[in-house]
Motif scaffolding. Structure first.
Motif, PDB file in Angstrom:
ATOM      1  N   VAL A  73      63.633  29.279 -49.596  1.00 48.43           N
ATOM      2  CA  VAL A  73      63.918  28.069 -50.110  1.00 48.43           C
ATOM      3  C   VAL A  73      63.208  27.916 -51.728  1.00 48.43           C
ATOM      4  O   VAL A  73      63.933  27.392 -52.422  1.00 48.43           O
ATOM      5  CB  VAL A  73      63.005  26.692 -49.098  1.00 48.43           C
ATOM      6  N   MET A  74      62.194  28.154 -51.809  1.00 49.06           N
ATOM      7  CA  MET A  74      61.606  27.991 -53.253  1.00 49.06           C
ATOM      8  C   MET A  74      62.367  29.001 -54.074  1.00 49.06           C
ATOM      9  O   MET A  74      62.546  28.617 -55.324  1.00 49.06           O
ATOM     10  CB  MET A  74      59.998  28.484 -53.169  1.00 49.06           C
ATOM     11  N   ASP A  75      62.723  30.312 -53.794  1.00 51.46           N
ATOM     12  CA  ASP A  75      63.553  30.724 -54.578  1.00 51.46           C
ATOM     13  C   ASP A  75      65.021  30.366 -54.986  1.00 51.46           C
ATOM     14  O   ASP A  75      65.583  30.453 -55.995  1.00 51.46           O
ATOM     15  CB  ASP A  75      63.700  32.282 -54.022  1.00 51.46           C
ATOM     16  N   LEU A  76      65.509  29.922 -53.831  1.00 50.28           N
ATOM     17  CA  LEU A  76      66.916  29.374 -53.787  1.00 50.28           C
ATOM     18  C   LEU A  76      66.880  28.260 -54.846  1.00 50.28           C
ATOM     19  O   LEU A  76      67.797  27.839 -55.872  1.00 50.28           O
ATOM     20  CB  LEU A  76      67.389  28.691 -52.393  1.00 50.28           C
ATOM     21  N   LEU A  77      65.883  27.507 -54.732  1.00 42.76           N
ATOM     22  CA  LEU A  77      65.725  26.183 -55.787  1.00 42.76           C
ATOM     23  C   LEU A  77      65.563  26.673 -57.268  1.00 42.76           C
ATOM     24  O   LEU A  77      66.052  26.263 -58.189  1.00 42.76           O
ATOM     25  CB  LEU A  77      64.429  25.261 -55.402  1.00 42.76           C
ATOM     26  N   ALA A  78      64.778  27.785 -57.150  1.00 42.10           N
ATOM     27  CA  ALA A  78      64.560  28.332 -58.544  1.00 42.10           C
ATOM     28  C   ALA A  78      65.734  28.943 -59.278  1.00 42.10           C
ATOM     29  O   ALA A  78      66.204  28.898 -60.358  1.00 42.10           O
ATOM     30  CB  ALA A  78      63.381  29.492 -58.529  1.00 42.10           C
ATOM     31  N   MET A 108      63.503  15.818 -57.267  1.00 40.27           N
ATOM     32  CA  MET A 108      64.877  16.134 -56.566  1.00 40.27           C
ATOM     33  C   MET A 108      65.930  14.924 -57.000  1.00 40.27           C
ATOM     34  O   MET A 108      66.014  13.994 -56.920  1.00 40.27           O
ATOM     35  CB  MET A 108      64.719  16.131 -54.968  1.00 40.27           C
ATOM     36  N   LYS A 109      66.726  15.970 -57.362  1.00 41.05           N
ATOM     37  CA  LYS A 109      67.873  15.088 -58.006  1.00 41.05           C
ATOM     38  C   LYS A 109      68.837  15.026 -56.574  1.00 41.05           C
ATOM     39  O   LYS A 109      69.174  15.690 -55.861  1.00 41.05           O
ATOM     40  CB  LYS A 109      68.920  15.976 -58.887  1.00 41.05           C
ATOM     41  N   PRO A 110      69.208  13.551 -56.447  1.00 39.34           N
ATOM     42  CA  PRO A 110      69.812  13.255 -54.855  1.00 39.34           C
ATOM     43  C   PRO A 110      71.176  13.734 -55.096  1.00 39.34           C
ATOM     44  O   PRO A 110      71.986  14.111 -55.827  1.00 39.34           O
ATOM     45  CB  PRO A 110      70.068  11.612 -54.932  1.00 39.34           C
ATOM     46  N   PHE A 111      71.550  14.280 -53.616  1.00 45.11           N
ATOM     47  CA  PHE A 111      73.009  15.069 -53.678  1.00 45.11           C
ATOM     48  C   PHE A 111      73.148  14.716 -51.949  1.00 45.11           C
ATOM     49  O   PHE A 111      72.293  14.513 -51.264  1.00 45.11           O
ATOM     50  CB  PHE A 111      72.920  16.564 -53.898  1.00 45.11           C
ATOM     51  N   ARG A 112      74.262  14.812 -51.554  1.00 44.65           N
ATOM     52  CA  ARG A 112      74.880  15.041 -50.308  1.00 44.65           C
ATOM     53  C   ARG A 112      75.605  16.242 -50.209  1.00 44.65           C
ATOM     54  O   ARG A 112      76.102  16.979 -51.038  1.00 44.65           O
ATOM     55  CB  ARG A 112      75.844  13.869 -50.089  1.00 44.65           C
ATOM     56  N   ILE A 113      75.249  16.706 -49.017  1.00 41.22           N
ATOM     57  CA  ILE A 113      76.063  18.079 -48.334  1.00 41.22           C
ATOM     58  C   ILE A 113      77.467  17.859 -48.050  1.00 41.22           C
ATOM     59  O   ILE A 113      77.861  16.806 -47.295  1.00 41.22           O
ATOM     60  CB  ILE A 113      75.407  18.462 -46.982  1.00 41.22           C
ATOM     61  N   GLU A 114      78.180  18.393 -48.817  1.00 41.36           N
ATOM     62  CA  GLU A 114      79.629  18.415 -48.745  1.00 41.36           C
ATOM     63  C   GLU A 114      80.231  19.636 -48.254  1.00 41.36           C
ATOM     64  O   GLU A 114      79.859  21.010 -48.867  1.00 41.36           O
ATOM     65  CB  GLU A 114      80.055  18.317 -50.200  1.00 41.36           C
ATOM     66  N   PRO A 115      81.091  19.435 -47.326  1.00 40.16           N
ATOM     67  CA  PRO A 115      81.486  20.797 -46.615  1.00 40.16           C
ATOM     68  C   PRO A 115      82.318  21.784 -47.485  1.00 40.16           C
ATOM     69  O   PRO A 115      82.129  23.066 -47.331  1.00 40.16           O
ATOM     70  CB  PRO A 115      82.527  20.438 -45.737  1.00 40.16           C
ATOM     71  N   ALA A 116      82.713  21.525 -48.604  1.00 39.77           N
ATOM     72  CA  ALA A 116      83.428  22.358 -49.541  1.00 39.77           C
ATOM     73  C   ALA A 116      82.630  23.041 -50.301  1.00 39.77           C
ATOM     74  O   ALA A 116      83.045  24.033 -51.249  1.00 39.77           O
ATOM     75  CB  ALA A 116      84.491  21.629 -50.503  1.00 39.77           C
ATOM     76  N   VAL A 157      69.226  22.872 -52.035  1.00 35.87           N
ATOM     77  CA  VAL A 157      69.006  23.355 -50.646  1.00 35.87           C
ATOM     78  C   VAL A 157      68.538  22.044 -49.836  1.00 35.87           C
ATOM     79  O   VAL A 157      68.053  21.105 -50.032  1.00 35.87           O
ATOM     80  CB  VAL A 157      67.777  24.094 -50.676  1.00 35.87           C
ATOM     81  N   ALA A 158      69.253  22.235 -48.586  1.00 31.77           N
ATOM     82  CA  ALA A 158      68.731  21.355 -47.544  1.00 31.77           C
ATOM     83  C   ALA A 158      68.281  22.135 -46.436  1.00 31.77           C
ATOM     84  O   ALA A 158      68.842  23.071 -46.046  1.00 31.77           O
ATOM     85  CB  ALA A 158      70.092  20.521 -46.951  1.00 31.77           C
ATOM     86  N   MET A 189      58.429  22.251 -49.169  1.00 31.82           N
ATOM     87  CA  MET A 189      59.876  22.277 -49.575  1.00 31.82           C
ATOM     88  C   MET A 189      60.428  20.844 -49.961  1.00 31.82           C
ATOM     89  O   MET A 189      60.954  20.906 -51.056  1.00 31.82           O
ATOM     90  CB  MET A 189      60.658  22.915 -48.261  1.00 31.82           C
ATOM     91  N   ALA A 190      59.713  19.945 -49.431  1.00 29.79           N
ATOM     92  CA  ALA A 190      60.585  18.501 -49.855  1.00 29.79           C
ATOM     93  C   ALA A 190      60.032  18.183 -51.275  1.00 29.79           C
ATOM     94  O   ALA A 190      60.673  17.868 -52.118  1.00 29.79           O
ATOM     95  CB  ALA A 190      60.300  17.754 -48.961  1.00 29.79           C
ATOM     96  N   SER A 191      58.564  18.434 -51.467  1.00 27.55           N
ATOM     97  CA  SER A 191      58.080  18.455 -52.788  1.00 27.55           C
ATOM     98  C   SER A 191      58.685  19.083 -53.859  1.00 27.55           C
ATOM     99  O   SER A 191      58.393  18.650 -55.030  1.00 27.55           O
ATOM    100  CB  SER A 191      56.418  18.664 -52.513  1.00 27.55           C
ATOM    101  N   ALA A 192      59.066  20.403 -53.499  1.00 26.30           N
ATOM    102  CA  ALA A 192      59.657  21.200 -54.424  1.00 26.30           C
ATOM    103  C   ALA A 192      61.238  20.940 -54.693  1.00 26.30           C
ATOM    104  O   ALA A 192      61.775  21.370 -55.620  1.00 26.30           O
ATOM    105  CB  ALA A 192      59.855  22.489 -54.013  1.00 26.30           C
ATOM    106  N   GLY A 193      61.649  20.066 -54.046  1.00 26.60           N
ATOM    107  CA  GLY A 193      63.033  19.457 -54.369  1.00 26.60           C
ATOM    108  C   GLY A 193      64.339  19.779 -53.153  1.00 26.60           C
ATOM    109  O   GLY A 193      65.443  19.217 -53.349  1.00 26.60           O
TER     110      GLY A 193
END
Length: 185
Positions: A118-123, A1-9, A128-129, A150-154
């Motif tokens: 979640v798997m389809d959204l990642l694809a 998983m490429k790290p990211f933070r949830i941003e409201p915008a 996805v959080a 889900m965590a293993s998938a990213g």
């Protein structure tokens, strides 16, 4: 998983199948309801769009009233019969909002509809959080295994409190003061 933070915008919330005949059947459904309501209040406070699904509502009922009563103005609903929301015709258009590539997901059941979505959204290149404590399955072990998958998938799989504090970003704001009572117990 490429790290990211949830941003409201960049974020939107997707609640999956929190319905009258579905929610009470899962493990710890009161906790799922509580944390789903907190997410909805956070989204309303920070102007984050809310989308929600109902799986075959004629048979499984509408979204639980306690949750539905907390939908922010403008929340959008769609019906589905596929287990993955993404397989439903028109769902891509329903979910797509320009510039909103982060999807916070909550709902039931973790190992079926949530996992498939979640798997389809990642694809489909969404970040996805998963709000782990706002998801559940009838069998707690199935929920745990789905969260691991889900965590293993990213996906970022964390508690609602983590997601809300990421969205808030800092203390001392009006939004922070609005949300703080939800986490004081």
């Amino acid at each position: 998983m490429k790290p990211f933070r949830i941003e409201p915008a960049r974020a939107q919330l997707l609640l999956i199948d929190l319905q009258e005949k579905m929610l009470p059947a899962v493990s710890s459904y009161e906790t799922v309801s509580k944390y789903s309501i907190i997410l909805l209040n956070a989204c309303g406070t920070m102007n984050i769009p809310v989308k929600y699904t109902e799986h075959y509502p004629r048979g499984l009922g509408a979204t639980v009233k306690a949750i539905a009563d907390n939908f922010p103005k403008g929340s959008a609903r769609t019906e589905k019969i596929h287990f993955s929301c993404c397989m439903e015709e028109g769902f891509d258009d329903f979910l797509k909002i320009e510039g909103r590539d982060q999807v916070v997901v909550a709902g039931v059941e973790s190992h079926i509809c949530v996992l498939g979505t979640v798997m389809d959204l990642l694809a489909n290149n969404y970040r996805v959080a998963v709000a782990a404590d706002a998801c559940s399955s009838r069998n707690p072990e199935h929920h745990r295994l789905a969260c691991e998958a889900m965590a293993s998938a990213g996906a970022l799989v964390v508690p609602v409190e983590t997601l809300v504090y990421q969205m808030l970003g800092r203390a001392g704001t009006a939004e922070f003061k609005t949300m703080l009572p939800f986490f004081k117990e």
